[in-house]
Design an enzyme around this catalytic site. Structure first.
Site, PDB file in Angstrom:
ATOM      1  CB  ALA A  58       3.119 121.769  58.724  1.00 19.62           C
ATOM      2  CB  VAL A  84       2.073 121.847  64.998  1.00 19.38           C
ATOM      3  CG1 VAL A  84       1.686 121.595  66.447  1.00 19.38           C
ATOM      4  CG2 VAL A  84       3.537 122.239  64.910  1.00 19.38           C
ATOM      5  CE  LYS A  85       4.875 114.286  60.797  1.00 18.76           C
ATOM      6  NZ  LYS A  85       5.421 113.887  59.492  1.00 18.76           N
ATOM      7  CB  ILE A  86       5.802 118.198  68.481  1.00 17.59           C
ATOM      8  CG1 ILE A  86       4.870 119.388  68.254  1.00 17.59           C
ATOM      9  CG2 ILE A  86       6.846 118.473  69.550  1.00 17.59           C
ATOM     10  CD1 ILE A  86       5.523 120.735  68.170  1.00 17.59           C
TER      11      ILE A  86
END
Ligand code: E4P
Length: 218
Positions: A58, A84-86
């Site tokens: 996400a 977590v997509k960064i």
């Protein structure tokens, strides 16, 4: 074994692929949430995690490190499966370096277009480096070469980060990514469907069944 992720936030596509028994995870992004018709990222991500029972990415919306860190703190509580997509930006690397120090700091570094960005993602502690092969090809560059070079760099230095081939557009990208040594491939459902079949398989099956009916009715 290379992992197969579905690049979608649509629950019906995820359920169908999961029922084939070959799905390892799912990647989402704000565009894919939009296409799934929801702005409730938390509920959608949790529903996806319940179906796939594997890695679900996400993405943060913030562009500054502090905002990304705050969002990541919340996103990572949504499910034990969430990554977590960064984005691969200077602020993104700053955020990754902090988040990767947390016990639950699972990071998918996204929007990677060069081996150098992938190397920085690995240095900052990301678990996945998502290389956008389709968008590179769209720009007249060689997306698969970035996957190959990243694989070689990660192997040279035994970096603990998985090469994720993203932005896959067609089944040939899948074969090429596997040959280039990608650890994970994320693809839209139509690509997975195309991968799973062949007109030759359909024609062969039709002929077998026709012949069987002939002999069975003889
Ligand atoms: C995956 O994590 C990416 O969000 C995705 O593969 C982007 O693909 P696109 O170039 O088809 O939008």
């Amino acid at each position: 074994m290379a992992l197969i992720f579905l690049d979608t936030a649509k629950l019906e596509e995820i359920s169908e692929a999961a029922s084939w028994g070959i799905l390892d995870g799912v990647t989402t992004n704000p565009t894919l949430m939009f296409r799934a018709g929801t702005a409730d990222r938390k509920t959608q991500t949790q529903r996806i995690a319940e179906i796939v029972k594997g890695s679900v990415s996400a993405e943060v919306i913030s562009t500054d490190a502090q905002g990304m860190i705050e969002e990541a703190r919340e996103i990572l509580t949504w499910s034990e499966y969430v990554y977590v997509k960064i984005p691969a930006t200077p602020e993104g690397f700053k955020a990754m370096s902090v988040i990767s120090g947390w016990p639950n700091g699972r990071i998918n570094a996204t929007l990677i277009f060069s081996p150098n960005q992938a190397f920085l993602a690995a240095k900052a502690g990301a678990s996945y480096a998502s290389i956008f092969v389709g968008r590179l090809d769209d720009a007249g560059l060689d997306g698969m070469e970035v996957v190959r070079q990243t694989r070689a760099i990660f192997d040279n230095y035994a970096l603990d980060c998985q090469v994720l081939a993203a932005s896959i557009r067609h089944p040939a990208h899948v074969t090429q990514s596997l040959l280039a040594g990608a650890d994970i491939l994320t693809m839209p459902f139509p690509v997975l469907k195309k991968m799973a079949g062949s007109p030759f398989t359909d024609a062969g099956l039709k002929k077998f069944l026709e012949d069987w009916r002939k002999v069975a009715n003889a």
